[in-house]
Design a protein around this motif. Sequence first.
Motif, short mmCIF file in Angstrom:
data_model
loop_
_atom_site.label_atom_id
_atom_site.label_comp_id
_atom_site.label_asym_id
_atom_site.label_seq_id
_atom_site.Cartn_x
_atom_site.Cartn_y
_atom_site.Cartn_z
N LYS A 152 0.82 -1.22 0.00
CA LYS A 152 0.00 0.00 0.00
C LYS A 152 0.85 1.27 0.00
O LYS A 152 0.32 2.38 -0.05
CB LYS A 152 -0.92 0.00 1.22
CG LYS A 152 -0.19 0.08 2.55
CD LYS A 152 -1.16 0.10 3.72
CE LYS A 152 -0.42 0.19 5.06
NZ LYS A 152 -1.35 0.22 6.20
N HIS A 153 2.16 1.12 0.07
CA HIS A 153 3.04 2.27 0.20
C HIS A 153 3.27 3.01 -1.11
O HIS A 153 3.24 2.42 -2.19
CB HIS A 153 4.40 1.82 0.74
CG HIS A 153 4.42 1.60 2.22
ND1 HIS A 153 5.45 0.94 2.87
CD2 HIS A 153 3.54 1.95 3.20
CE1 HIS A 153 5.21 0.91 4.17
NE2 HIS A 153 4.05 1.50 4.38
N LYS A 154 3.54 4.30 -0.96
CA LYS A 154 4.05 5.13 -2.05
C LYS A 154 5.51 5.41 -1.75
O LYS A 154 5.86 5.82 -0.64
CB LYS A 154 3.27 6.45 -2.14
CG LYS A 154 1.82 6.27 -2.56
CD LYS A 154 1.12 7.62 -2.68
CE LYS A 154 -0.32 7.45 -3.14
NZ LYS A 154 -1.03 8.76 -3.24
N VAL A 155 6.37 5.16 -2.73
CA VAL A 155 7.81 5.20 -2.51
C VAL A 155 8.47 6.20 -3.45
O VAL A 155 8.10 6.29 -4.64
CB VAL A 155 8.43 3.80 -2.76
CG1 VAL A 155 9.93 3.82 -2.49
CG2 VAL A 155 7.74 2.74 -1.90
N MET A 156 9.43 6.95 -2.93
CA MET A 156 10.25 7.85 -3.74
C MET A 156 11.71 7.47 -3.59
O MET A 156 12.21 7.33 -2.47
CB MET A 156 10.06 9.30 -3.31
CG MET A 156 11.06 10.28 -3.94
SD MET A 156 10.94 10.43 -5.74
CE MET A 156 9.56 11.59 -5.88
N ASP A 157 12.40 7.29 -4.71
CA ASP A 157 13.84 7.03 -4.70
C ASP A 157 14.56 8.26 -5.21
O ASP A 157 14.34 8.70 -6.35
CB ASP A 157 14.17 5.82 -5.58
CG ASP A 157 15.65 5.49 -5.57
OD1 ASP A 157 16.19 5.32 -4.46
OD2 ASP A 157 16.26 5.40 -6.65
N LEU A 158 15.43 8.83 -4.37
CA LEU A 158 16.21 10.01 -4.75
C LEU A 158 17.54 9.57 -5.38
O LEU A 158 18.03 8.49 -5.10
CB LEU A 158 16.47 10.88 -3.52
CG LEU A 158 15.24 11.41 -2.80
CD1 LEU A 158 15.64 12.18 -1.54
CD2 LEU A 158 14.40 12.31 -3.72
N CYS A 159 18.09 10.44 -6.23
CA CYS A 159 19.35 10.13 -6.93
C CYS A 159 19.21 8.79 -7.65
O CYS A 159 20.08 7.92 -7.59
CB CYS A 159 20.52 10.08 -5.95
SG CYS A 159 20.72 11.54 -4.91
N THR A 160 18.13 8.62 -8.36
CA THR A 160 17.72 7.30 -8.87
C THR A 160 18.55 6.80 -10.04
O THR A 160 18.51 5.62 -10.35
CB THR A 160 16.22 7.32 -9.23
OG1 THR A 160 15.73 5.98 -9.26
CG2 THR A 160 15.97 8.00 -10.57
N GLY A 161 19.30 7.68 -10.71
CA GLY A 161 20.10 7.25 -11.85
C GLY A 161 19.22 6.69 -12.96
O GLY A 161 18.25 7.32 -13.37
N THR A 162 19.55 5.48 -13.42
CA THR A 162 18.74 4.85 -14.47
C THR A 162 17.56 4.06 -13.91
O THR A 162 16.89 3.35 -14.65
CB THR A 162 19.61 3.91 -15.34
OG1 THR A 162 20.28 2.97 -14.50
CG2 THR A 162 20.64 4.72 -16.13
N GLY A 163 17.33 4.18 -12.59
CA GLY A 163 16.10 3.63 -12.02
C GLY A 163 16.20 2.24 -11.43
O GLY A 163 15.17 1.62 -11.16
N ILE A 164 17.39 1.75 -11.17
CA ILE A 164 17.53 0.39 -10.70
C ILE A 164 16.76 0.14 -9.40
O ILE A 164 16.05 -0.87 -9.27
CB ILE A 164 19.03 0.00 -10.52
CG1 ILE A 164 19.16 -1.41 -9.95
CG2 ILE A 164 19.77 1.01 -9.66
CD1 ILE A 164 18.54 -2.49 -10.78
N ILE A 165 16.84 1.05 -8.44
CA ILE A 165 16.19 0.81 -7.15
C ILE A 165 14.66 0.79 -7.29
O ILE A 165 14.01 -0.12 -6.75
CB ILE A 165 16.68 1.81 -6.09
CG1 ILE A 165 18.15 1.52 -5.76
CG2 ILE A 165 15.83 1.75 -4.82
CD1 ILE A 165 18.83 2.54 -4.89
N PRO A 166 14.03 1.73 -7.99
CA PRO A 166 12.58 1.61 -8.19
C PRO A 166 12.15 0.29 -8.84
O PRO A 166 11.14 -0.30 -8.44
CB PRO A 166 12.25 2.80 -9.09
CG PRO A 166 13.25 3.84 -8.67
CD PRO A 166 14.51 3.05 -8.45
N PHE A 167 12.92 -0.21 -9.82
CA PHE A 167 12.54 -1.47 -10.45
C PHE A 167 12.71 -2.65 -9.49
O PHE A 167 11.86 -3.55 -9.44
CB PHE A 167 13.35 -1.69 -11.73
CG PHE A 167 12.92 -0.80 -12.86
CD1 PHE A 167 11.66 -0.95 -13.43
CD2 PHE A 167 13.75 0.19 -13.33
CE1 PHE A 167 11.23 -0.12 -14.47
CE2 PHE A 167 13.35 1.03 -14.36
CZ PHE A 167 12.09 0.88 -14.93
#
Length: 249
Positions: free
Chosen positions: A49-64
């Motif tokens: 149920k969470h909404k997540v923000m990744d800072l300094c995400t680069g090419t997006g590895i952490i969100p994926f």
Amino acid sequence: MNNKLQYVRDDETVDDLQLKGLNLIQKKEGFKFGIDAVLLSDFAYIKNKHKVMDLCTGTGIIPFLIYGKYKPECVYGLEIQEDMVDMAKRSVKLNELEGNVCFINEDLKNIDYLKTLDKFDVVTVNPPYKLNNSGIINPNDKLAIARHEILCNLEDVISAARILLKDNGRLFMIHRPERLADIFILMRKYKIEPKRVKMIHPKVGKAPNIVLVEGQRDGGAYLKWEAPLYVYDEDGKYTKEIDSIYWRS
């Protein structure tokens, strides 16, 4: 995959994340994600149920990785470098995750912009580790920007997290142990209370070279020091714990 190659350019490669069929577009020659992103995504505590923000995400590895592991309501990544965000957005199309994973090309020091965004249950960040005082650095060097505090520093990151987090929301950060005192001081300055610390050692007998830190916005004072994690065993192979984090066991 063949019909999806339209999203990949000649100087890029598609890396299989070995997680739910997800793939990531990266430059063949350039900054690529490493163990830090995998460790941080494992350390973060995220519900669907969470909404997540990744800072300094680069090419997006952490969100994926986060989406693949936890399937939260939505995951955003914020990155100042336009070409990185372009790759991340094409990875979204490659993985058919429109509406689930989103990327924003913006400076995390743009406080006015951050205040226009929704509040998040979780903020993650793998920030530049190195202080920007180690000689002449090309400010246009993509690798330097990823590794040195050129475009943002630790205080900028923690200040941004304070703005973005909901009341009692959680910040999960990966950094270097020598910066731990700075991390604690700045977290408390911005009323993000350190709650959990985990040291990562290359192997038994070696000093830690990575630290994972969890903080809570307006949390009470209580710090838990977790058991250390060792990356390699005595034979130079990944430990069982690392294999588990990499979904190999």
